[in-house]
Design a protein around this motif. Structure first.
Motif, PDB file in Angstrom:
ATOM      1  N   LEU A 198       0.828  -1.205   0.000  1.00 21.58           N
ATOM      2  CA  LEU A 198       0.000   0.000   0.000  1.00 21.58           C
ATOM      3  C   LEU A 198       0.862   1.256   0.000  1.00 21.58           C
ATOM      4  CD1 LEU A 198      -2.912   1.044   0.127  1.00 21.58           C
ATOM      5  CD2 LEU A 198      -2.704   1.014   2.622  1.00 21.58           C
ATOM      6  N   ALA A 199       1.903   1.271   0.822  1.00 19.44           N
ATOM      7  CA  ALA A 199       2.768   2.452   0.886  1.00 19.44           C
ATOM      8  C   ALA A 199       3.500   2.683  -0.431  1.00 19.44           C
ATOM      9  CB  ALA A 199       3.767   2.285   2.027  1.00 19.44           C
ATOM     10  N   THR A 234      -1.343  -3.323  -4.491  1.00 18.02           N
ATOM     11  CA  THR A 234      -1.447  -3.703  -3.082  1.00 18.02           C
ATOM     12  C   THR A 234      -1.820  -5.175  -2.963  1.00 18.02           C
ATOM     13  OG1 THR A 234      -2.116  -1.463  -2.509  1.00 18.02           O
ATOM     14  CG2 THR A 234      -2.580  -3.186  -0.899  1.00 18.02           C
ATOM     15  N   SER A 254       2.696   1.526  -3.450  1.00 17.30           N
ATOM     16  CA  SER A 254       1.800   1.833  -4.563  1.00 17.30           C
ATOM     17  C   SER A 254       1.220   3.243  -4.455  1.00 17.30           C
ATOM     18  CB  SER A 254       0.678   0.791  -4.642  1.00 17.30           C
ATOM     19  OG  SER A 254      -0.085   0.795  -3.463  1.00 17.30           O
ATOM     20  N   ILE A 255       0.991   3.728  -3.236  1.00 18.70           N
ATOM     21  CA  ILE A 255       0.538   5.113  -3.079  1.00 18.70           C
ATOM     22  C   ILE A 255       1.643   6.081  -3.487  1.00 18.70           C
ATOM     23  CG2 ILE A 255      -0.052   6.862  -1.342  1.00 18.70           C
ATOM     24  CD1 ILE A 255      -1.769   4.767   0.028  1.00 18.70           C
ATOM     25  N   ILE A 271      -3.415   1.350  -7.649  1.00 17.33           N
ATOM     26  CA  ILE A 271      -2.975   1.236  -6.248  1.00 17.33           C
ATOM     27  C   ILE A 271      -3.543  -0.044  -5.631  1.00 17.33           C
ATOM     28  CG2 ILE A 271      -3.197   2.256  -3.957  1.00 17.33           C
ATOM     29  CD1 ILE A 271      -3.082   5.005  -5.302  1.00 17.33           C
ATOM     30  N   PRO A 298      -6.551   4.968  -8.367  1.00 18.36           N
ATOM     31  CA  PRO A 298      -6.922   4.059  -7.280  1.00 18.36           C
ATOM     32  C   PRO A 298      -6.960   2.589  -7.702  1.00 18.36           C
ATOM     33  CG  PRO A 298      -8.672   5.665  -7.685  1.00 18.36           C
ATOM     34  CD  PRO A 298      -7.576   5.961  -8.635  1.00 18.36           C
ATOM     35  N   ASP A 312      -1.017   7.033  -9.120  1.00 17.80           N
ATOM     36  CA  ASP A 312      -2.050   8.006  -8.784  1.00 17.80           C
ATOM     37  C   ASP A 312      -3.460   7.433  -8.913  1.00 17.80           C
ATOM     38  OD1 ASP A 312      -0.198   9.979  -8.280  1.00 17.80           O
ATOM     39  OD2 ASP A 312      -0.157  10.645 -10.376  1.00 17.80           O
TER      40      ASP A 312
END
Length: 105
Positions: free
Chosen positions: A19-20, A36, A22-23, A32, A29, A27
């Motif tokens: 998650l970190a 994740t 990919s964030i 991301i 969702p 950009d």
């Protein structure tokens, strides 16, 4: 640490690291979420591989082929198969004893 705890820790770590990263990198969702999930699954598979090798090494016996143990296991499975076969035959005979047409024999 128990293997299940190690697996849970690895999956949680994979989720949060994925998650970190990919964030930080993407950009959209959808992207991301995709990366994740991919990182969580990859951490899970790597942890499962490590746990399986660990448990295999604990149970590893220096004899590769233990004939007595194999024969005992095969006898057990043979007895279980016979029990299941008898149970299936009993169910078959029980179902054949019913008269589904409604007429007397």
């Amino acid at each position: 640490m128990k293997p299940l705890n190690y697996l849970n820790l690895s999956v949680a770590m994979g989720f949060f690291l994925g998650l970190a990263f990919s964030i930080a990198k993407f950009d959209e969702p959808e992207v991301i979420l995709f990366w994740t999930i991919v990182s969580t699954i990859s951490f899970y598979l790597i942890a499962m591989l490590i746990i399986s090798v660990y448990t295999w090494s604990l149970e590893f016996d220096h004899t590769i082929f233990d004939k007595n143990n194999l024969e005992k296991r095969l006898e057990f499975f043979d007895k279980e198969f016979d029990n299941r076969e008898k149970e299936a035959q009993n169910i078959k005979h029980y179902l054949q004893s019913f008269n589904f047409n409604g007429s007397e024999k």
